[in-house]
Each structure stands twice: as structure tokens, then as C-alpha cells.
Design an enzyme around this catalytic site. Structure first.
Site, PDB file in Angstrom:
ATOM      1  N   SER A 124     -16.183 -35.293  -2.638  1.00 30.78           N
ATOM      2  CA  SER A 124     -16.539 -33.923  -3.032  1.00 30.78           C
ATOM      3  C   SER A 124     -16.941 -33.041  -1.855  1.00 30.78           C
ATOM      4  O   SER A 124     -16.591 -31.861  -1.806  1.00 30.78           O
ATOM      5  CB  SER A 124     -17.670 -33.949  -4.059  1.00 30.78           C
ATOM      6  OG  SER A 124     -17.287 -34.669  -5.203  1.00 30.78           O
ATOM      7  N   HIS A 174     -21.948 -31.111  -1.916  1.00 28.17           N
ATOM      8  CA  HIS A 174     -21.159 -29.973  -2.374  1.00 28.17           C
ATOM      9  C   HIS A 174     -21.493 -28.713  -1.579  1.00 28.17           C
ATOM     10  O   HIS A 174     -20.605 -28.055  -1.028  1.00 28.17           O
ATOM     11  CB  HIS A 174     -21.428 -29.726  -3.861  1.00 28.17           C
ATOM     12  CG  HIS A 174     -20.725 -30.683  -4.771  1.00 28.17           C
ATOM     13  ND1 HIS A 174     -20.401 -30.377  -6.073  1.00 28.17           N
ATOM     14  CD2 HIS A 174     -20.304 -31.954  -4.575  1.00 28.17           C
ATOM     15  CE1 HIS A 174     -19.804 -31.404  -6.637  1.00 28.17           C
ATOM     16  NE2 HIS A 174     -19.743 -32.381  -5.750  1.00 28.17           N
TER      17      HIS A 174
END
Length: 198
Positions: A124, A174
């Protein structure tokens, strides 16, 4: 719009060898870590052994490691959609460096901001790094992105950021992957003359 995949499987492998290789690594590692719990333990990002035992490989291996099928599918699908344009624009070496750098930035942020026992896996941070690069292009090099692609980028980034604040999501990877992509965008596209546009 370049984000719609129209290539055959064979064409995709030929046109985007780095993205294809990363996808293959995702699949192979997924199978291996679900067969071997010992290998899984070595591949995950885990703050405690990184800081206490110097197991610094754990800052890199999570980028290629997924233990859940849905996590694997989401990240791999995102890479297949959003990786090819940047691989073509940047070239193979720059794309590899961009992907790994963004993932590493996200994992280093996790190391310093999460608690000692925090552990994580997934690409991610690297994927959000790609989003960050696209945001850089959107705001600083808009001539390289057509209107429909700009809309897709904005929608995907907003949805991805909203999903970031869900349970069991590595928020640090993220957010700092995204910031990392924004930060390296100017370096990656310095001198780029726009021979390819999204």
C-alpha cells in the site's frame, strides 16, 4: 484514457515488464507465506525486531508481502491499473526506484510513528507513492494528463484516503507513501519533455 487496460496478457507482459514482475512477485510471495509460517514471520514489517535486532530487511519485504487474498487483489489490481503509465513515462529503472522509495518511506514512517509491537504487510505504501506522483503531475505538470485521467486520479485518491482510516489499515504507510510520491515527483520528472502523456 490510459487507465483502461486494453492489452492482451502477452502484450501487457511485453509493454510493462516491471509492473508484470512485481505482480508475479506478489503472487509468488503470497503463496509462499501462506504455506510457510516461518517465512511469513521473516517477511512482515515488525517494529520490535527492526529496532532491537537490526532486522532492517523488514523495511523492504512488506512491500511485496500479502497474507490476505483481498489485500493482495486490491493492491495488485491498483498496480496493474496505475503502474503502466508511470513505467512508460519514467522508464524501468526510475519506476523501480520510485516504487521502492515510496514504499520504504511509508515503512520507515511506520517504524518511528507506530508502537514497538506494530506489524504490517502490503504494497500500500508503494501504491500510494504512485498516487502521490500522479498528484504531483496533476498540479505541477497538468499538460501531461488529459481531463478524463485527471478526474480518475482525483476520485481514486479521495476514495483511497477515506479507506485509509478504517480498522487494520497502516495509516502511516498510506499517508507517508503518498507524501513520498509527491516529494520525489519533481526529481523523477526533472527535464521530462512530455513525449508520452496520460
Amino acid at each position: 484514457m490510459f487507465f483502461i487496460r486494453t492489452e492482451s496478457f502477452k502484450q501487457f507482459l511485453k509493454f510493462y515488464p516491471i509492473v508484470s514482475t512485481i505482480v508475479a512477485i506478489h503472487l509468488i510471495v503470497f503463496l509462499l507465506v501462506n504455506i510457510s509460517l516461518g517465512l511469513r514471520e521473516l517477511m512482515i514489517g515488525w517494529n520490535l525486531p527492526i529496532l532491537v535486532d537490526g532486522q532492517y530487511w523488514r523495511l523492504m519485504t512488506p512491500i511485496f508481502t500479502h497474507t490476505g487474498a483481498m489485500h493482495l487483489l486490491f493492491n495488485t489490481f491498483s498496480l496493474i491499473l496505475f503502474g503502466p503509465a508511470l513505467e512508460v513515462m519514467l522508464g524501468r529503472i526510475k519506476f523501480i526506484l520510485a516504487y521502492l522509495t515510496a514504499g520504504l518511506i511509508g515503512n520507515v514512517a511506520t517504524l518511528f510513528l507506530a508502537d514497538l509491537m506494530y506489524s504490517h504487510v502490503g504494497a500500500s505504501g508503494a501504491i500510494f507513492g504512485l498516487f502521490g506522483i500522479y498528484l504531483y503531475l496533476l498540479f505541477m505538470r497538468p499538460e501531461l494528463i488529459d481531463a478524463s485521467s485527471r478526474q480518475v486520479i482525483i476520485v481514486i485518491v479521495i476514495i483511497s484516503l477515506v479507506m485509509t482510516f478504517q480498522p487494520n489499515i497502516n495509516i502511516y504507510a498510506h499517508l507517508f507513501g503518498l507524501i513520498g510520491g509527491l516529494a520525489i515527483g519533481p526529481i523523477l520528472f526533472a527535464g521530462y519533455k512530455g513525449h508520452f502523456r496520460i
